[in-house]
Design a protein around this motif. Structure first.
Motif, PDB file in Angstrom:
ATOM      1  N   ASP A 139       0.834  -1.206   0.000  1.00  0.00           N
ATOM      2  CA  ASP A 139       0.000   0.000   0.000  1.00  0.00           C
ATOM      3  C   ASP A 139       0.868   1.255   0.000  1.00  0.00           C
ATOM      4  OD1 ASP A 139      -2.284  -1.540  -0.005  1.00  0.00           O
ATOM      5  OD2 ASP A 139      -2.643  -1.337   2.159  1.00  0.00           O
ATOM      6  N   GLY A 140       1.966   1.208   0.758  1.00  0.00           N
ATOM      7  CA  GLY A 140       2.874   2.354   0.779  1.00  0.00           C
ATOM      8  C   GLY A 140       3.507   2.594  -0.580  1.00  0.00           C
ATOM      9  N   LEU A 141       3.921   1.503  -1.225  1.00  0.00           N
ATOM     10  CA  LEU A 141       4.494   1.632  -2.575  1.00  0.00           C
ATOM     11  C   LEU A 141       3.457   2.166  -3.557  1.00  0.00           C
ATOM     12  CD1 LEU A 141       6.674  -1.580  -2.848  1.00  0.00           C
ATOM     13  CD2 LEU A 141       7.459   0.776  -2.758  1.00  0.00           C
ATOM     14  N   THR A 142       2.212   1.741  -3.396  1.00  0.00           N
ATOM     15  CA  THR A 142       1.146   2.243  -4.261  1.00  0.00           C
ATOM     16  C   THR A 142       0.974   3.748  -4.084  1.00  0.00           C
ATOM     17  OG1 THR A 142       0.003   0.126  -4.173  1.00  0.00           O
ATOM     18  CG2 THR A 142      -1.313   2.031  -4.822  1.00  0.00           C
ATOM     19  N   ALA A 143       1.034   4.203  -2.848  1.00  0.00           N
ATOM     20  CA  ALA A 143       0.904   5.640  -2.579  1.00  0.00           C
ATOM     21  C   ALA A 143       2.065   6.413  -3.189  1.00  0.00           C
ATOM     22  CB  ALA A 143       0.826   5.883  -1.074  1.00  0.00           C
ATOM     23  N   VAL A 144       3.272   5.863  -3.063  1.00  0.00           N
ATOM     24  CA  VAL A 144       4.435   6.523  -3.656  1.00  0.00           C
ATOM     25  C   VAL A 144       4.306   6.569  -5.175  1.00  0.00           C
ATOM     26  CG1 VAL A 144       6.924   6.337  -4.011  1.00  0.00           C
ATOM     27  CG2 VAL A 144       5.976   6.009  -1.732  1.00  0.00           C
ATOM     28  N   ALA A 145       3.846   5.464  -5.764  1.00  0.00           N
ATOM     29  CA  ALA A 145       3.662   5.430  -7.219  1.00  0.00           C
ATOM     30  C   ALA A 145       2.618   6.457  -7.660  1.00  0.00           C
ATOM     31  CB  ALA A 145       3.248   4.032  -7.670  1.00  0.00           C
ATOM     32  N   ALA A 146       1.551   6.590  -6.890  1.00  0.00           N
ATOM     33  CA  ALA A 146       0.537   7.593  -7.217  1.00  0.00           C
ATOM     34  C   ALA A 146       1.129   8.997  -7.134  1.00  0.00           C
ATOM     35  CB  ALA A 146      -0.665   7.461  -6.274  1.00  0.00           C
ATOM     36  N   GLY A 147       1.987   9.216  -6.143  1.00  0.00           N
ATOM     37  CA  GLY A 147       2.654  10.517  -6.022  1.00  0.00           C
ATOM     38  C   GLY A 147       3.558  10.792  -7.206  1.00  0.00           C
ATOM     39  N   ILE A 148       4.273   9.777  -7.659  1.00  0.00           N
ATOM     40  CA  ILE A 148       5.148   9.936  -8.824  1.00  0.00           C
ATOM     41  C   ILE A 148       4.325  10.240 -10.071  1.00  0.00           C
ATOM     42  CG2 ILE A 148       6.734   8.709 -10.366  1.00  0.00           C
ATOM     43  CD1 ILE A 148       7.781   7.256  -7.849  1.00  0.00           C
ATOM     44  N   ALA A 149       3.206   9.533 -10.215  1.00  0.00           N
ATOM     45  CA  ALA A 149       2.334   9.789 -11.368  1.00  0.00           C
ATOM     46  C   ALA A 149       1.787  11.212 -11.321  1.00  0.00           C
ATOM     47  CB  ALA A 149       1.192   8.778 -11.394  1.00  0.00           C
ATOM     48  N   LEU A 150       1.401  11.651 -10.131  1.00  0.00           N
ATOM     49  CA  LEU A 150       0.908  13.026  -9.973  1.00  0.00           C
ATOM     50  C   LEU A 150       1.991  14.032 -10.329  1.00  0.00           C
ATOM     51  CD1 LEU A 150      -1.300  14.991  -9.070  1.00  0.00           C
ATOM     52  CD2 LEU A 150      -0.452  14.710  -6.731  1.00  0.00           C
ATOM     53  N   GLU A 151       3.206  13.774  -9.872  1.00  0.00           N
ATOM     54  CA  GLU A 151       4.316  14.665 -10.198  1.00  0.00           C
ATOM     55  C   GLU A 151       4.552  14.720 -11.706  1.00  0.00           C
ATOM     56  OE1 GLU A 151       6.209  16.689  -8.278  1.00  0.00           O
ATOM     57  OE2 GLU A 151       4.859  16.168  -6.633  1.00  0.00           O
ATOM     58  N   ALA A 152       4.456  13.571 -12.360  1.00  0.00           N
ATOM     59  CA  ALA A 152       4.667  13.538 -13.806  1.00  0.00           C
ATOM     60  C   ALA A 152       3.594  14.353 -14.528  1.00  0.00           C
ATOM     61  CB  ALA A 152       4.664  12.097 -14.304  1.00  0.00           C
ATOM     62  N   LEU A 153       2.352  14.232 -14.073  1.00  0.00           N
ATOM     63  CA  LEU A 153       1.274  15.010 -14.690  1.00  0.00           C
ATOM     64  C   LEU A 153       1.463  16.505 -14.449  1.00  0.00           C
ATOM     65  CD1 LEU A 153      -1.814  12.762 -13.873  1.00  0.00           C
ATOM     66  CD2 LEU A 153      -0.764  13.153 -16.115  1.00  0.00           C
TER      67      LEU A 153
END
Length: 95
Positions: free
Chosen positions: A37-51
Motif C-alpha cells: 500500500d505504501g508503494l502504491t501511494a508513492v507510485a501515485a505521487g510519482i504519477a501526480l508529479e509527472a502530470l
C-alpha cells in the motif's frame, strides 16, 4: 473424559506449532500488504508529479525544477525506506 482430552492434546502437539506458523504467515502477509500500500501511494505521487510536470512544461524556471528534484529525491527515499522495511520483515521470518 478429562483423561481423553488430555491425551488428545498430548498426541497433537503439531496443532499448536501449526497455529503459530499460520499466525506468523498472517503477520508476514499483512506486513507485505502494508508495504505494498505504501508503494502504491508513492507510485501515485510519482504519477501526480509527472502530470504536474507535463502541465507546467511551459514554466521551466530553475526554481520549479529544483523543487521537483527535491520532491523526487524525497519519494526515492520513501521507496528506499519501504524496501528496507520489507527486507527487515523477510529477515525476521527466515527459518
Amino acid at each position: 473424559m478429562g483423561k481423553d482430552k488430555n491425551q488428545n492434546n498430548q498426541n497433537n502437539p503439531s496443532s499448536d506449532s501449526l497455529d503459530l506458523y499460520v499466525a506468523k504467515l498472517a503477520f508476514v502477509g499483512a506486513s507485505i500488504a502494508t508495504l505494498g500500500d505504501g508503494l502504491t501511494a508513492v507510485a501515485a505521487g510519482i504519477a501526480l508529479e509527472a502530470l504536474e510536470k507535463k502541465e507546467q512544461s511551459n514554466n521551466n524556471s530553475p526554481q520549479s525544477q529544483n523543487g521537483q528534484s527535491k520532491q523526487l529525491e524525497k519519494m526515492q527515499k520513501q521507496i528506499d525506506d519501504l524496501i528496507n522495511e520489507l527486507n527487515q520483515v523477510k529477515k525476521m521470518f527466515r527459518w
